[in-house]
Write a protein that holds these residues in place. Structure first.
Motif, PDB file in Angstrom:
ATOM      1  N   GLU A 282       0.838  -1.197   0.000  1.00  0.00           N
ATOM      2  CA  GLU A 282       0.000   0.000   0.000  1.00  0.00           C
ATOM      3  C   GLU A 282       0.876   1.251   0.000  1.00  0.00           C
ATOM      4  OE1 GLU A 282      -3.146   1.005  -0.219  1.00  0.00           O
ATOM      5  OE2 GLU A 282      -3.535  -1.057  -0.848  1.00  0.00           O
ATOM      6  N   ALA A 283       0.525   2.199  -0.789  1.00  0.00           N
ATOM      7  CA  ALA A 283       1.233   3.474  -0.760  1.00  0.00           C
ATOM      8  C   ALA A 283       0.478   4.417   0.181  1.00  0.00           C
ATOM      9  CB  ALA A 283       1.292   4.069  -2.148  1.00  0.00           C
ATOM     10  N   LEU A 284       1.132   5.502   0.558  1.00  0.00           N
ATOM     11  CA  LEU A 284       0.431   6.556   1.276  1.00  0.00           C
ATOM     12  C   LEU A 284      -0.300   7.374   0.216  1.00  0.00           C
ATOM     13  CD1 LEU A 284       0.005   8.204   3.933  1.00  0.00           C
ATOM     14  CD2 LEU A 284       1.940   9.584   3.166  1.00  0.00           C
ATOM     15  N   THR A 285      -1.636   7.381   0.275  1.00  0.00           N
ATOM     16  CA  THR A 285      -2.372   8.063  -0.780  1.00  0.00           C
ATOM     17  C   THR A 285      -3.215   9.193  -0.223  1.00  0.00           C
ATOM     18  OG1 THR A 285      -4.235   6.558  -0.576  1.00  0.00           O
ATOM     19  CG2 THR A 285      -2.563   5.975  -2.177  1.00  0.00           C
ATOM     20  N   GLY A 286      -3.509  10.126  -1.104  1.00  0.00           N
ATOM     21  CA  GLY A 286      -4.439  11.186  -0.764  1.00  0.00           C
ATOM     22  C   GLY A 286      -5.252  11.490  -2.002  1.00  0.00           C
ATOM     23  N   ARG A 287      -6.486  11.943  -1.800  1.00  0.00           N
ATOM     24  CA  ARG A 287      -7.300  12.231  -2.974  1.00  0.00           C
ATOM     25  C   ARG A 287      -7.376  13.725  -3.215  1.00  0.00           C
ATOM     26  NH1 ARG A 287     -11.823   8.605  -4.823  1.00  0.00           N
ATOM     27  NH2 ARG A 287     -13.039  10.514  -4.760  1.00  0.00           N
ATOM     28  N   GLU A 313     -11.422   9.651  -9.578  1.00  0.00           N
ATOM     29  CA  GLU A 313     -11.705   8.267  -9.975  1.00  0.00           C
ATOM     30  C   GLU A 313     -10.610   7.322  -9.495  1.00  0.00           C
ATOM     31  OE1 GLU A 313     -11.976   9.305 -14.013  1.00  0.00           O
ATOM     32  OE2 GLU A 313     -14.157   9.096 -14.059  1.00  0.00           O
ATOM     33  N   ASN A 314      -9.841   7.790  -8.517  1.00  0.00           N
ATOM     34  CA  ASN A 314      -8.745   7.007  -7.950  1.00  0.00           C
ATOM     35  C   ASN A 314      -7.610   6.738  -8.925  1.00  0.00           C
ATOM     36  OD1 ASN A 314      -9.439   6.794  -5.267  1.00  0.00           O
ATOM     37  ND2 ASN A 314     -10.827   5.057  -5.644  1.00  0.00           N
ATOM     38  N   LYS A 315      -7.518   7.539  -9.962  1.00  0.00           N
ATOM     39  CA  LYS A 315      -6.392   7.361 -10.882  1.00  0.00           C
ATOM     40  C   LYS A 315      -5.197   8.160 -10.364  1.00  0.00           C
ATOM     41  CE  LYS A 315      -9.250   6.736 -14.934  1.00  0.00           C
ATOM     42  NZ  LYS A 315      -9.891   7.414 -16.034  1.00  0.00           N
ATOM     43  N   PRO A 316      -4.003   7.562 -10.391  1.00  0.00           N
ATOM     44  CA  PRO A 316      -2.825   8.270  -9.883  1.00  0.00           C
ATOM     45  C   PRO A 316      -2.557   9.547 -10.675  1.00  0.00           C
ATOM     46  CG  PRO A 316      -2.343   5.943 -10.247  1.00  0.00           C
ATOM     47  CD  PRO A 316      -3.692   6.201 -10.827  1.00  0.00           C
ATOM     48  N   LEU A 317      -2.282  10.623  -9.917  1.00  0.00           N
ATOM     49  CA  LEU A 317      -2.033  11.917 -10.558  1.00  0.00           C
ATOM     50  C   LEU A 317      -0.587  12.375 -10.392  1.00  0.00           C
ATOM     51  CD1 LEU A 317      -4.947  14.386  -9.761  1.00  0.00           C
ATOM     52  CD2 LEU A 317      -4.205  13.570 -11.990  1.00  0.00           C
ATOM     53  N   ALA A 341       5.383   5.110 -14.658  1.00  0.00           N
ATOM     54  CA  ALA A 341       5.541   3.703 -14.289  1.00  0.00           C
ATOM     55  C   ALA A 341       4.240   3.082 -13.808  1.00  0.00           C
ATOM     56  CB  ALA A 341       6.626   3.561 -13.213  1.00  0.00           C
ATOM     57  N   LEU A 342       3.194   3.194 -14.627  1.00  0.00           N
ATOM     58  CA  LEU A 342       1.931   2.525 -14.300  1.00  0.00           C
ATOM     59  C   LEU A 342       1.924   1.152 -14.962  1.00  0.00           C
ATOM     60  CD1 LEU A 342      -0.498   5.516 -14.948  1.00  0.00           C
ATOM     61  CD2 LEU A 342       0.646   4.875 -12.830  1.00  0.00           C
ATOM     62  N   VAL A 343       1.574   0.125 -14.212  1.00  0.00           N
ATOM     63  CA  VAL A 343       1.483  -1.208 -14.807  1.00  0.00           C
ATOM     64  C   VAL A 343       0.119  -1.810 -14.512  1.00  0.00           C
ATOM     65  CG1 VAL A 343       3.951  -1.715 -14.812  1.00  0.00           C
ATOM     66  CG2 VAL A 343       2.594  -2.282 -12.803  1.00  0.00           C
ATOM     67  N   GLU A 344      -0.343  -2.601 -15.459  1.00  0.00           N
ATOM     68  CA  GLU A 344      -1.617  -3.295 -15.275  1.00  0.00           C
ATOM     69  C   GLU A 344      -1.362  -4.671 -14.667  1.00  0.00           C
ATOM     70  OE1 GLU A 344      -4.545  -3.412 -18.278  1.00  0.00           O
ATOM     71  OE2 GLU A 344      -3.960  -1.493 -19.140  1.00  0.00           O
ATOM     72  N   PRO A 345      -2.371  -5.259 -14.012  1.00  0.00           N
ATOM     73  CA  PRO A 345      -2.191  -6.566 -13.376  1.00  0.00           C
ATOM     74  C   PRO A 345      -1.724  -7.631 -14.368  1.00  0.00           C
ATOM     75  CG  PRO A 345      -4.306  -5.618 -12.768  1.00  0.00           C
ATOM     76  CD  PRO A 345      -3.726  -4.717 -13.791  1.00  0.00           C
ATOM     77  N   GLN A 346      -2.101  -7.426 -15.659  1.00  0.00           N
ATOM     78  CA  GLN A 346      -1.786  -8.416 -16.675  1.00  0.00           C
ATOM     79  C   GLN A 346      -0.306  -8.367 -17.093  1.00  0.00           C
ATOM     80  OE1 GLN A 346      -3.380 -11.332 -17.492  1.00  0.00           O
ATOM     81  NE2 GLN A 346      -5.126  -9.959 -17.374  1.00  0.00           N
ATOM     82  N   ALA A 347       0.377  -7.273 -16.765  1.00  0.00           N
ATOM     83  CA  ALA A 347       1.771  -7.114 -17.171  1.00  0.00           C
ATOM     84  C   ALA A 347       2.645  -8.114 -16.414  1.00  0.00           C
ATOM     85  CB  ALA A 347       2.230  -5.700 -16.876  1.00  0.00           C
ATOM     86  N   ASP A 368      -5.720  -0.808 -12.314  1.00  0.00           N
ATOM     87  CA  ASP A 368      -6.588  -1.758 -13.002  1.00  0.00           C
ATOM     88  C   ASP A 368      -6.852  -1.265 -14.417  1.00  0.00           C
ATOM     89  OD1 ASP A 368      -8.540   0.180 -12.891  1.00  0.00           O
ATOM     90  OD2 ASP A 368      -9.618  -0.726 -11.211  1.00  0.00           O
ATOM     91  N   ARG A 369      -7.707  -1.960 -15.139  1.00  0.00           N
ATOM     92  CA  ARG A 369      -7.849  -1.650 -16.568  1.00  0.00           C
ATOM     93  C   ARG A 369      -8.478  -0.287 -16.819  1.00  0.00           C
ATOM     94  NH1 ARG A 369     -12.048  -5.502 -19.501  1.00  0.00           N
ATOM     95  NH2 ARG A 369     -11.605  -3.966 -21.082  1.00  0.00           N
ATOM     96  N   ARG A 370      -9.144   0.253 -15.807  1.00  0.00           N
ATOM     97  CA  ARG A 370      -9.684   1.588 -15.994  1.00  0.00           C
ATOM     98  C   ARG A 370      -8.700   2.654 -15.545  1.00  0.00           C
ATOM     99  NH1 ARG A 370     -13.687  -1.418 -14.577  1.00  0.00           N
ATOM    100  NH2 ARG A 370     -13.299  -1.077 -12.370  1.00  0.00           N
ATOM    101  N   GLY A 371      -7.542   2.200 -15.052  1.00  0.00           N
ATOM    102  CA  GLY A 371      -6.509   3.154 -14.668  1.00  0.00           C
ATOM    103  C   GLY A 371      -6.566   3.534 -13.204  1.00  0.00           C
ATOM    104  N   ALA A 372      -7.441   2.885 -12.404  1.00  0.00           N
ATOM    105  CA  ALA A 372      -7.550   3.238 -10.988  1.00  0.00           C
ATOM    106  C   ALA A 372      -6.460   2.543 -10.176  1.00  0.00           C
ATOM    107  CB  ALA A 372      -8.928   2.855 -10.453  1.00  0.00           C
ATOM    108  N   TYR A 373      -6.011   3.221  -9.133  1.00  0.00           N
ATOM    109  CA  TYR A 373      -4.908   2.768  -8.291  1.00  0.00           C
ATOM    110  C   TYR A 373      -5.248   1.470  -7.568  1.00  0.00           C
ATOM    111  CZ  TYR A 373      -2.251   2.629  -3.933  1.00  0.00           C
ATOM    112  OH  TYR A 373      -1.503   2.230  -2.863  1.00  0.00           O
ATOM    113  N   ARG A 374      -4.296   0.536  -7.587  1.00  0.00           N
ATOM    114  CA  ARG A 374      -4.507  -0.726  -6.871  1.00  0.00           C
ATOM    115  C   ARG A 374      -3.449  -0.971  -5.810  1.00  0.00           C
ATOM    116  NH1 ARG A 374      -7.409  -4.495 -10.394  1.00  0.00           N
ATOM    117  NH2 ARG A 374      -6.326  -6.241  -9.445  1.00  0.00           N
TER     118      ARG A 374
END
Lengths: 411, 218
Positions: A282-287, A313-317, A341-347, A368-374
């Motif tokens: 888990e990263a330290l996140t803020g919205r 939409e929880n996409k990393p900014l 450095a965004l990677v999808e689970p499928q990578a 994830d595939r919609r670009g939201a942070y996992r």
């Protein structure tokens, strides 16, 4: 084929199609080109299980492409049989056969004089689908391959980039929902970055579509990444080994396979593990819709050196550091540094490692595939993964009493 | 120079020139039309069959090496004088650019495009009509255009064997040299041929605009 497989009982485990039914069966398939002494393909026999990706890989001139093109009889076999879904198709009308088999080639071969929608509709037209059904299917497929139909339907192939063209090529091959796909180096002519993305999307799509796919490549790395099973072919399309990628990397059947897989097998193994198989941290996140002061307090309370800012939409900014949070002069969306450095689970982990090395932060952000942070993937996770694989391999060699002391991997 | 003030000012000359222009159009369009039909057939054949390719190309090239006057003369005992020998001879001349461009147009179609059409399950005939010919069309059309310009030029010589067209005006002039008005006739016939050539060129430009699919236009 069994006489060409390694005699080691352990190595043969899992090489037979132990589950499910066979979709494509090649029996003693042979091709002799006129004027050539040795056959290009010499009695190739192979069973391709339903719903799997089987990769034909081998050095150039080994007959892998010829083998593939005999399945839809673009090249007519000199002898032998092709059985698809229980039906011997060796002598049926090749045009009818081909309408049931998707075909994707490296040069794509989109029809330049007609629009994208018409290109995709080729096989539905041949099958006599009505207008509405065809149109609906075309739009659906363009969506599936990530090209919004309203934007791309009316374009011509020359107005698309190489990657987009190959997406259309894929959509065209899938148009009539064929159970079988033949792909001849489909990503071979595409720029490396786009290639990785297309490969990942393709794998994600395959988990939904469950097509039976024959895939030709000369690139062992691609074979390892894409294949449920790999057929390593020698000259004359003789099968050197037909097994899962894990098998081939850990227990190569013979010297030829070992040489072909080549050095850097550890790095290649990173291609076997997908990002989704590793637990992200888990990263330290803020919205972005949170108050700056709240974010600052959360940041100060943690021992993180940076905070990951997400959009609504929880996409990393952005990556924000302490000073970015304290300064009031810039909106949060503009502060800090842009996330990369965004990677999808499928990578694969190999893709993730590459992204990490490119990105400044030394971590990859899993989306994830919609670009939201996992979650986050750091270099430690990758090292752990390598260690696990090495241990497994050392275990195997110890068990098989094949271990050369010099090859011993220190635990 | 009395060309504009007297020669072209005379309504009888103008009527004669217009009539000859119409004849000239006929003398161009009919052979080119026939050459398109025959040339398309021969071109497709030459593209398909490696054995027939060089015989076909050699024969249509040979036609163009026969001097036109000789060819017209050879045909007279067979089909008589007038438009017929001219039309036959002009058809033979127009074949080369059409056949040659049909062959090279078909060869210019990306092999991958044809292979993927085959892989989709299109029959050979469908591939030819739906994929190969549309993509070869710009090159083929250029061949037809060259054939047309060639024919407009050579058609003038048909007047020598009693054929119609603007050649008559030119040869009237040549025969009367150095009489008054001979130069004007020569110039008049030539000018109208040049105008005709320009008009045909514009016509092909328009045809190209209308028939070349947007996806393969330059």
């Amino acid at each position: 084929m069994s006489d060409q497989t390694n005699g080691d009982p352990l190595a043969r485990l899992g090489t037979d199609a132990e589950t499910g039914e066979t979709m494509i069966e090649l029996q003693e398939l042979t091709k002799r080109f006129p004027g050539q002494e040795t056959p290009a393909v010499d009695r190739l026999s192979l069973s391709i299980p339903k719903g799997e990706i089987v990769v034909f890989v081998g050095p150039s001139g080994c007959g892998k492409t010829t083998s593939l093109k005999m399945i839809n009889r673009i090249i007519e076999p000199s002898s032998g049989h092709i059985i698809i879904d229980g039906e011997d198709v060796t002598d049926i009308d090749p045009n009818h056969l081909r309408r049931r088999i998707g075909y994707v080639i490296q040069q794509i071969g989109l029809f330049p004089h007609i629009r994208i929608a018409e290109n995709v509709a080729t096989v539905p037209h041949l099958l006599g689908w009505d207008k509405d059904r065809t149109r609906e299917r075309v739009d659906e497929l363009l969506d599936v391959v990530g090209l919004p139909p309203e934007q791309y339907r009316e374009r011509f192939p020359k107005e698309l980039s190489g990657g987009q063209r190959q997406r259309v090529g894929g959509a065209r091959a899938l148009a009539a929902d064929p159970p079988v796909l033949l792909m001849d180096e489909p990503f071979g002519a595409i720029a490396p970055i786009t290639r990785t993305r297309l490969q990942n999307e393709f794998l994600r799509l395959q988990t939904e579509l469950q097509k039976t796919i024959c895939f030709v490549t000369h690139d062992i790395d691609e074979a390892i990444k894409m294949g449920d099973r790999i057929a390593i072919l020698q000259e004359g399309s003789r099968v050197a080994q037909f097994a899962t990628p894990e098998e081939i990397l850990t227990h190569p059947a013979n010297d030829f396979v070992e040489d072909f897989v080549g050095t850097g097998a550890t790095l290649k193994r990173l291609k076997l593990t997908r990002v989704k198989e590793v637990e992200p941290t888990e990263a330290l996140t803020g919205r972005v819709d949170e108050d700056r002061e709240t974010l600052r307090q959360r940041f100060d309370a943690s021992d993180w050196t940076a905070m990951l800012l997400l959009d609504r939409e929880n996409k990393p900014l952005r990556w924000l550091r302490g000073p970015d949070l304290r300064q009031q002069d810039r909106p949060l969306e503009k502060a800090g540094v842009r996330t990369r450095a965004l990677v999808e689970p499928q990578a694969t982990l190999s893709d993730a490692l590459e992204e990490m090395l490119l990105g400044a932060a030394g971590v990859a952000i899993v989306v994830d595939r919609r670009g939201a942070y996992r979650g986050l993937l750091d270099i430690d996770a990758i090292i752990t993964s390598i260690q696990t694989m090495k241990d497994a391999q050392a275990e195997y060699y110890r068990a098989a009493k094949l271990a050369d002391p010099e090859d011993e991997v220190p635990a | 120079m009395t060309f504009f003030t007297e020669y072209l000012a005379d309504p009888r000359t103008r009527d004669a020139l217009f009539e000859q222009t119409l004849e000239h159009i006929y003398l161009t369009a009919v052979p080119v039309g026939m050459a398109v039909v025959i040339g398309l057939f021969l071109g497709i054949l030459a593209h398909r069959s490696p054995q027939l390719r060089s015989p076909i190309l050699s024969v249509v090239s040979t036609f163009l090496t026969i001097p036109s006057l000789a060819l017209f003369a050879i045909l007279i005992p067979i089909v008589g004088i007038g438009a017929t020998p001219a039309i036959i001879a002009l058809t033979l001349y127009a074949l080369l650019p059409i056949v040659r461009n049909t062959v090279s147009g078909l060869f210019s179609v990306d092999r991958a495009v044809v292979e993927s059409a085959k892989g989709m399950g299109m029959s050979a005939t469908m591939r030819l009509w739906k994929i190969e010919l549309p993509n070869a069309w710009p090159v083929m059309l250029a061949g037809v255009r060259v054939a047309t310009l060639l024919t407009i030029g050579i058609a003038a010589i048909a007047a020598l064997v009693g054929g119609p067209g603007l050649g008559q005006e030119i040869f009237t002039g040549i025969r009367r040299i150095p009489a008054t008005g001979s130069l004007e006739s020569l110039l008049g016939g030539t000018l109208f041929i040049v105008i005709l050539a320009v008009l045909f060129d514009l016509f092909y430009l328009a045809i190209g605009r209308l028939t070349i699919p947007r996806g393969i236009r330059e």
